[in-house]
Design an enzyme around this catalytic site. Structure first.
Site, PDB file in Angstrom:
ATOM      1  N   CYS A   1     -16.943  17.039 -12.449  1.00  0.00           N
ATOM      2  CA  CYS A   1     -17.723  18.056 -11.733  1.00  0.00           C
ATOM      3  C   CYS A   1     -17.419  19.448 -12.262  1.00  0.00           C
ATOM      4  CB  CYS A   1     -17.353  18.085 -10.258  1.00  0.00           C
ATOM      5  SG  CYS A   1     -17.588  16.558  -9.415  1.00  0.00           S
TER       6      CYS A   1
ATOM      7  N   ARG B   1     -30.248  15.416  -6.508  1.00  0.00           N
ATOM      8  CA  ARG B   1     -28.909  15.499  -5.923  1.00  0.00           C
ATOM      9  C   ARG B   1     -28.452  16.952  -5.810  1.00  0.00           C
ATOM     10  NH1 ARG B   1     -23.225  14.928  -6.964  1.00  0.00           N
ATOM     11  NH2 ARG B   1     -22.449  13.378  -5.506  1.00  0.00           N
TER      12      ARG B   1
HETATM   13  P1  XMP Z   1     -14.086  11.266  -9.672  1.00  0.00           P
HETATM   14  O1  XMP Z   1     -13.060  12.362  -9.610  1.00  0.00           O
HETATM   15  O2  XMP Z   1     -13.608  10.039  -8.978  1.00  0.00           O
HETATM   16  O3  XMP Z   1     -15.337  11.817  -8.856  1.00  0.00           O
HETATM   17  O4  XMP Z   1     -14.510  10.995 -11.078  1.00  0.00           O
HETATM   18  C1  XMP Z   1     -16.497  11.069  -8.631  1.00  0.00           C
HETATM   19  C2  XMP Z   1     -17.427  11.835  -7.708  1.00  0.00           C
HETATM   20  O5  XMP Z   1     -17.863  13.050  -8.308  1.00  0.00           O
HETATM   21  C3  XMP Z   1     -19.140  13.434  -7.777  1.00  0.00           C
HETATM   22  N1  XMP Z   1     -20.032  13.729  -8.907  1.00  0.00           N
HETATM   23  C4  XMP Z   1     -20.305  14.967  -9.324  1.00  0.00           C
HETATM   24  N2  XMP Z   1     -19.992  16.177  -8.807  1.00  0.00           N
HETATM   25  N3  XMP Z   1     -21.144  17.210 -10.593  1.00  0.00           N
HETATM   26  C5  XMP Z   1     -20.421  17.301  -9.450  1.00  0.00           C
HETATM   27  O6  XMP Z   1     -20.152  18.422  -8.983  1.00  0.00           O
HETATM   28  C6  XMP Z   1     -21.509  16.026 -11.163  1.00  0.00           C
HETATM   29  O7  XMP Z   1     -22.150  15.987 -12.212  1.00  0.00           O
HETATM   30  C7  XMP Z   1     -21.086  14.856 -10.489  1.00  0.00           C
HETATM   31  N4  XMP Z   1     -21.294  13.538 -10.720  1.00  0.00           N
HETATM   32  C8  XMP Z   1     -20.633  12.877  -9.745  1.00  0.00           C
HETATM   33  C9  XMP Z   1     -19.636  12.255  -6.961  1.00  0.00           C
HETATM   34  O8  XMP Z   1     -19.470  12.582  -5.606  1.00  0.00           O
HETATM   35  C10 XMP Z   1     -18.735  11.124  -7.412  1.00  0.00           C
HETATM   36  O9  XMP Z   1     -18.595  10.109  -6.453  1.00  0.00           O
END
Ligand code: XMP
Length: 497
Positions: free
Chosen positions: A313, A409
């Protein structure tokens, strides 16, 4: 100036800021314990009506969860949430495959007709990968059963003989409420390996096989619905009522409204509409404050927390907004607990210790993306770079993921020029092998945390656990230090990768 809605005041008052903490800022305070880690029971609710033996979810991301991951997660007690960069029909198909994967009664039965030749049926069974088939007439009435043993050459059945001549006519059948134990008893008693399931008129409904029963036994901690089918989750966009209805009809147990900022009036209204239209539980997210929780608790079956903690993120640096995850979870959990709504901590979990800290902060379950993206069950292939194996892992707000789906999203319009303003990056993550061993490490570590606190169940743990604040020096002390690691541990990498 501290609250959302307050106006006026001095700008400099804004700097009287509350502190917000995340995983590395805290540790669980050890307590006297009578609980051995292996005995700690992790069962917990993920939404109002769905409990999991292992309260761990794989993220709704196109490099993490499709049917294969969802099946593996549910077989090991967790839940996979199928991402939404797929057509509505594809999502329905993925959900159906999860629901069917370990069904006691196979519904898609390979059947033969009495007038086919033995050769035709033999070839058909080979192609379908089955070892036997009920023989049915045009109405689906069961006339017999034919198996590999019926058509072996030593039985002097000719290849061109009809199935009618080769089949076993005395078929042992059962009704659809048969249990695995009853079916197995029938199989032992009659020395057979498959039992057709029929209705009152002897018409075929499905098939129970010995192989299927034995496979289910392998997964004795699986997350199943009341009919014994695996639990399935699917993500839907905040305004995608049609996708929600299709996934619900396909049998999804939990739908996840997938939005980077669910505390948005339009999202709240649309999510409420979706929740009213479906049978499945509806978890709404993501949020990170108590006010957001207040706006959702009257209709949400679960709340998902995480504004910018994820490994891929960039929301916090791109938008300047976010909430460190431990504080976010605790704020939401305070409100959710009053309304008996489960909370899921989503994102930023690198180690098992982070996962159990999230539960101590008030979460009932945790969702992980990067932790699972390197496993065999995640979509995508293994690539080798400089002699090391990796799998692709990308944010759903990365340019690549938005090009493959949409930007709903992130509450952005479709961008025809594809000049997206991304809130995530595209990355690679080390290849990790099977999900089973990754999950085993995660679960084992979470149980250890419960052991240190002396809690045998999740609810006891949430009550008994206390945090201590960790200084920067304390964080350094927490990690392996002053040594050169010679053999990698299966559950620890210094940078969390
Ligand atoms: P981890 O840390 O486990 O996080 O890899 C997975 C979660 O990150 C969110 N997610 C995103 N958040 N930009 C964001 O700000 C993105 O591009 C993105 N893609 C996923 C999502 O909640 C996921 O479960």
């Amino acid at each position: 100036m501290a609250n959302d809605d307050s106006g006026g005041g001095r700008f400099s008052d804004k700097l009287q800021v509350p502190e917000a903490l995340t995983f590395d800022d805290v540790l669980l305070r050890p307590k006297e314990s009578h609980v051995e880690p292996d005995e700690a029971d992790l069962a917990s609710r993920v939404s109002k009506h769905v409990e999991l033996p292992v309260p761990v979810l794989s993220a709704a991301m196109d490099t993490v969860t499709e049917d294969e991951m969802a099946i593996a997660m549910a077989r090991h007690g967790g839940l996979g949430v199928i991402h939404r960069n797929l057509d509505v029909d594809e999502v329905a198909a993925h959900v159906e495959r999860v629901k069917r994967a370990d069904e006691l009664i196979i519904r898609d039965v390979v059947t033969a007709t009495p007038d086919q030749t033995v050769l035709e049926v033999d070839e058909m069974m080979d192609a379908e990968g089955v070892n036997g088939a009920p023989v049915v007439d045009e109405d689906g009435t069961v006339l017999g059963i034919i198996s590999g043993t019926d058509i072996r050459p030593y039985l002097e059945v000719g290849e061109q003989d009809s199935v009618r001549e080769a089949m076993t006519e005395e078929v042992i059948t059962a009704r659809k409420d048969v249990t695995a134990r009853e079916a197995l008893e029938l199989m032992y008693e009659h020395k057979i390996e498959r039992v057709p399931i029929v209705d009152e008129g002897d018409q075929l409904i499905g098939l129970v096989t010995m192989q299927g029963i034995l496979q289910r036994r392998e997964y004795d901690n699986a997350a199943r619905d009341e009919d014994g089918r695996l639990i399935a989750g699917a993500a839907v966009g905040p305004f995608e009522l049609d996708r929600a209805i299709r996934a619900d009809e396909a049998g999804a147990d939990v739908l996840f409204i997938d939005c980077a900022h669910a505390h948005n009036r339009n999202v709240v209204d649309s999510a409420r509409e979706i929740a009213e239209a479906v049978d499945a539980d509806v978890v709404v997210g993501n949020i990170g404050t108590s006010e957001a929780a207040e706006a959702l608790v009257d209709f949400a079956d679960g709340l998902k927390v995480g504004i910018g903690p994820g490994s891929i993120c960039t929301t916090r640096v791109v938008s300047g907004a976010g909430m460190p995850q431990i504080t976010a979870v605790s704020q939401v959990a305070d409100v959710a607990a009053e309304h008996d709504v489960p909370v899921i901590a989503d994102g930023g979990i690198r180690y098992s210790g982070d996962a159990i800290k999230a539960i101590a902060a008030g979460a009932d379950a945790v969702m992980l993306g990067s932790y699972f993206a390197g496993t065999d069950e995640a979509p995508g292939r293994v690539v080798t770079m400089q002699g090391k194996k990796y799998k692709q892992y990308r944010g759903m707000g990365s340019v690549g993921a938005m090009q493959s789906g949409d930007a709903q999203r992130y509450l952005k319009e479709e961008d025809e020029d594809e000049e997206y303003v991304p809130e995530g990056v595209e990355a690679a993550t080390p290849y990790k092998g099977s999900l089973r061993s990754e999950l085993h490490q995660l679960v084992g570590g979470m149980q250890s945390g419960m052991g240190y606190v002396g809690a045998a169940t999740i609810s006891e743990f949430k009550e008994r656990s206390e945090f201590v604040r960790v200084s920067a020096a304390g964080q350094t002390e927490s990690h392996a230090h002053d040594v050169l690691i010679t053999d990698e541990a299966p559950n620890y990498k210094p940078d969390g990768s």
